[in-house]
Design a protein around this motif. Structure first.
Motif, PDB file in Angstrom:
ATOM      1  N   SER A  12     -11.038 -17.262 -13.877  1.00  0.00           N
ATOM      2  CA  SER A  12     -10.992 -18.555 -13.627  1.00  0.00           C
ATOM      3  C   SER A  12     -10.765 -18.549 -12.295  1.00  0.00           C
ATOM      4  N   ALA A  13     -11.003 -19.924 -11.497  1.00  0.00           N
ATOM      5  CA  ALA A  13     -11.097 -19.915 -10.356  1.00  0.00           C
ATOM      6  C   ALA A  13      -9.402 -20.125  -9.488  1.00  0.00           C
ATOM      7  N   THR A  14      -8.230 -20.523 -10.587  1.00  0.00           N
ATOM      8  CA  THR A  14      -6.546 -20.947 -10.419  1.00  0.00           C
ATOM      9  C   THR A  14      -6.651 -18.978  -9.992  1.00  0.00           C
ATOM     10  N   GLN A  15      -7.435 -18.423 -11.036  1.00  0.00           N
ATOM     11  CA  GLN A  15      -6.598 -17.174 -11.067  1.00  0.00           C
ATOM     12  C   GLN A  15      -7.174 -15.805  -9.608  1.00  0.00           C
ATOM     13  N   ALA A  16      -8.615 -16.549  -8.831  1.00  0.00           N
ATOM     14  CA  ALA A  16      -9.284 -16.495  -7.890  1.00  0.00           C
ATOM     15  C   ALA A  16      -8.371 -16.524  -6.752  1.00  0.00           C
ATOM     16  N   ILE A  17      -7.911 -17.897  -6.698  1.00  0.00           N
ATOM     17  CA  ILE A  17      -7.382 -17.950  -5.390  1.00  0.00           C
ATOM     18  C   ILE A  17      -6.008 -17.573  -5.845  1.00  0.00           C
ATOM     19  N   LEU A  18      -5.137 -17.277  -6.631  1.00  0.00           N
ATOM     20  CA  LEU A  18      -3.716 -16.410  -6.673  1.00  0.00           C
ATOM     21  C   LEU A  18      -4.719 -14.482  -6.130  1.00  0.00           C
ATOM     22  N   THR A  19      -4.565 -14.344  -6.400  1.00  0.00           N
ATOM     23  CA  THR A  19      -5.395 -13.310  -6.109  1.00  0.00           C
ATOM     24  C   THR A  19      -5.912 -12.873  -4.980  1.00  0.00           C
ATOM     25  N   THR A  20      -6.715 -14.152  -3.831  1.00  0.00           N
ATOM     26  CA  THR A  20      -7.025 -14.391  -2.589  1.00  0.00           C
ATOM     27  C   THR A  20      -5.383 -14.071  -1.458  1.00  0.00           C
ATOM     28  N   ALA A  21      -4.243 -15.465  -2.154  1.00  0.00           N
ATOM     29  CA  ALA A  21      -3.650 -15.430  -1.659  1.00  0.00           C
ATOM     30  C   ALA A  21      -2.603 -14.154  -1.735  1.00  0.00           C
ATOM     31  N   GLU A  22      -1.791 -13.377  -2.608  1.00  0.00           N
ATOM     32  CA  GLU A  22      -1.158 -12.314  -2.883  1.00  0.00           C
ATOM     33  C   GLU A  22      -2.224 -11.390  -2.055  1.00  0.00           C
ATOM     34  N   THR A  23      -3.302 -11.275  -1.929  1.00  0.00           N
ATOM     35  CA  THR A  23      -3.805  -9.864  -1.133  1.00  0.00           C
ATOM     36  C   THR A  23      -3.347  -9.876   0.169  1.00  0.00           C
ATOM     37  N   ILE A  24      -3.484 -11.767   0.718  1.00  0.00           N
ATOM     38  CA  ILE A  24      -3.332 -11.342   2.300  1.00  0.00           C
ATOM     39  C   ILE A  24      -2.076 -11.363   2.442  1.00  0.00           C
ATOM     40  N   LYS A  25      -0.922 -12.457   1.313  1.00  0.00           N
ATOM     41  CA  LYS A  25       0.919 -12.499   1.812  1.00  0.00           C
ATOM     42  C   LYS A  25       0.628 -10.692   2.030  1.00  0.00           C
ATOM     43  N   GLY A  39      -0.906  -7.660   2.694  1.00  0.00           N
ATOM     44  CA  GLY A  39      -1.364  -7.961   4.309  1.00  0.00           C
ATOM     45  C   GLY A  39      -0.994  -8.032   5.434  1.00  0.00           C
ATOM     46  N   LEU A  40      -0.289  -9.388   5.646  1.00  0.00           N
ATOM     47  CA  LEU A  40       1.154  -9.797   6.091  1.00  0.00           C
ATOM     48  C   LEU A  40       2.687  -9.263   6.305  1.00  0.00           C
ATOM     49  N   LEU A  41       2.897  -9.156   4.848  1.00  0.00           N
ATOM     50  CA  LEU A  41       4.344  -8.686   5.102  1.00  0.00           C
ATOM     51  C   LEU A  41       4.491  -7.416   5.865  1.00  0.00           C
ATOM     52  N   THR A  42       3.376  -6.312   5.637  1.00  0.00           N
ATOM     53  CA  THR A  42       2.606  -4.488   4.987  1.00  0.00           C
ATOM     54  C   THR A  42       2.279  -5.108   7.253  1.00  0.00           C
ATOM     55  N   GLY A  43       2.577  -5.775   7.798  1.00  0.00           N
ATOM     56  CA  GLY A  43       2.385  -5.761   9.284  1.00  0.00           C
ATOM     57  C   GLY A  43       0.774  -5.850   9.562  1.00  0.00           C
ATOM     58  N   HIS A  44       0.434  -6.182   8.929  1.00  0.00           N
ATOM     59  CA  HIS A  44      -1.518  -5.296   8.688  1.00  0.00           C
ATOM     60  C   HIS A  44      -1.769  -7.184   9.047  1.00  0.00           C
ATOM     61  N   ASN A  45      -3.272  -6.746   9.940  1.00  0.00           N
ATOM     62  CA  ASN A  45      -3.969  -8.702  10.067  1.00  0.00           C
ATOM     63  C   ASN A  45      -4.751  -8.515   8.603  1.00  0.00           C
ATOM     64  N   ALA A  46      -4.694  -9.787   8.225  1.00  0.00           N
ATOM     65  CA  ALA A  46      -5.669 -10.221   6.898  1.00  0.00           C
ATOM     66  C   ALA A  46      -5.716 -11.463   7.172  1.00  0.00           C
ATOM     67  N   GLY A  47      -7.304 -11.794   6.119  1.00  0.00           N
ATOM     68  CA  GLY A  47      -7.690 -13.230   6.459  1.00  0.00           C
ATOM     69  C   GLY A  47      -8.835 -12.977   4.889  1.00  0.00           C
ATOM     70  N   ALA A  48      -9.301 -13.845   4.727  1.00  0.00           N
ATOM     71  CA  ALA A  48     -10.652 -14.176   4.438  1.00  0.00           C
ATOM     72  C   ALA A  48     -12.007 -15.046   4.347  1.00  0.00           C
ATOM     73  N   VAL A  49     -13.010 -14.197   4.183  1.00  0.00           N
ATOM     74  CA  VAL A  49     -14.177 -15.241   4.171  1.00  0.00           C
ATOM     75  C   VAL A  49     -14.867 -15.224   3.254  1.00  0.00           C
ATOM     76  N   PHE A  50     -15.405 -16.812   3.322  1.00  0.00           N
ATOM     77  CA  PHE A  50     -15.947 -17.315   2.076  1.00  0.00           C
ATOM     78  C   PHE A  50     -17.451 -17.719   2.827  1.00  0.00           C
ATOM     79  N   PHE A  51     -18.218 -17.117   1.681  1.00  0.00           N
ATOM     80  CA  PHE A  51     -19.655 -17.684   2.161  1.00  0.00           C
ATOM     81  C   PHE A  51     -19.457 -18.941   0.539  1.00  0.00           C
ATOM     82  N   ASP A  52     -21.061 -19.490   0.990  1.00  0.00           N
ATOM     83  CA  ASP A  52     -21.467 -20.275   0.069  1.00  0.00           C
ATOM     84  C   ASP A  52     -22.642 -19.948   0.400  1.00  0.00           C
ATOM     85  N   LEU A  53     -23.393 -19.950  -0.528  1.00  0.00           N
ATOM     86  CA  LEU A  53     -25.066 -19.362  -0.595  1.00  0.00           C
ATOM     87  C   LEU A  53     -26.160 -20.668  -1.277  1.00  0.00           C
TER      88      LEU A  53
END
Length: 170
Positions: free
Chosen positions: A59-72, A74-88
């Motif tokens: 689901s979209a909810t799983q996608a949002i949670l996975t993205t948020a966890e990945t960014i979190k 990255g930030l907690l381990t001192g890395h830069n983190a972000g997301a890029v979204f495309f609308d084709l």
């Protein structure tokens, strides 16, 4: 048929309208069966764990949670983190069918009856525009996966799977 897309400034442009695919009841049933078979094949081969759209039990909810966890993480381990979204724009309508069929065979190993059905589904398609009571001439439809179908979204995610893998940074 076409319906106007909401919020467009100029309805004299073709891009201001969305097409609607009309299929017979037996055709819809056959397409449903084919889409379930194709989705089953994708599950069997563990198709892209990061693909959440159009697949059962994702689901979209799983996608949002996975993205948020990945960014979190990255930030907690001192890395830069972000997301890029495309609308084709007109994503389903821009798929090259020959390329899609090659990917289905080469990248997913789909052969035999399912492949030939998919090939048949994508070949010799005709379209015409109907506005109110006026019908346009029949034209051959040579690109796209038909967004209003059950198979169209599965075809699209299969078509872009290698692009998605290219943009995975973590």
């Amino acid at each position: 048929m076409v319906i106007p897309k909401p919020g467009k400034d100029d309805y004299s442009e073709c891009s201001a309208y969305r097409t609607i695919s009309i299929t017979s009841c037996p055709g819809k049933r056959f397409e449903y069966i084919s889409s379930m078979r194709l989705a089953s094949v994708l599950r069997y081969i563990d198709f892209d764990a990061d693909q959440f759209a159009y697949l059962q039990s994702r689901s979209a909810t799983q996608a949002i949670l996975t993205t948020a966890e990945t960014i979190k993480k990255g930030l907690l381990t001192g890395h830069n983190a972000g997301a890029v979204f495309f609308d084709l724009t007109d994503a389903f309508g821009s798929v090259n069918r020959s390329s899609l069929l090659n990917k289905i065979r080469r990248d997913f190993g789909i052969l035999g009856r399912l492949y030939w059905h998919i090939s048949s589904f994508l070949s010799n398609r005709m379209a015409r525009i109907k506005i109110q009571h006026d019908n346009g001439d029949w034209m051959e439809s040579v690109i796209g996966t038909s967004a209003g179908t059950r198979l169209g979204p599965l075809f699209f995610i299969m078509h872009v799977h290698d692009v998605q893998m290219f943009f995975t940074f973590f």
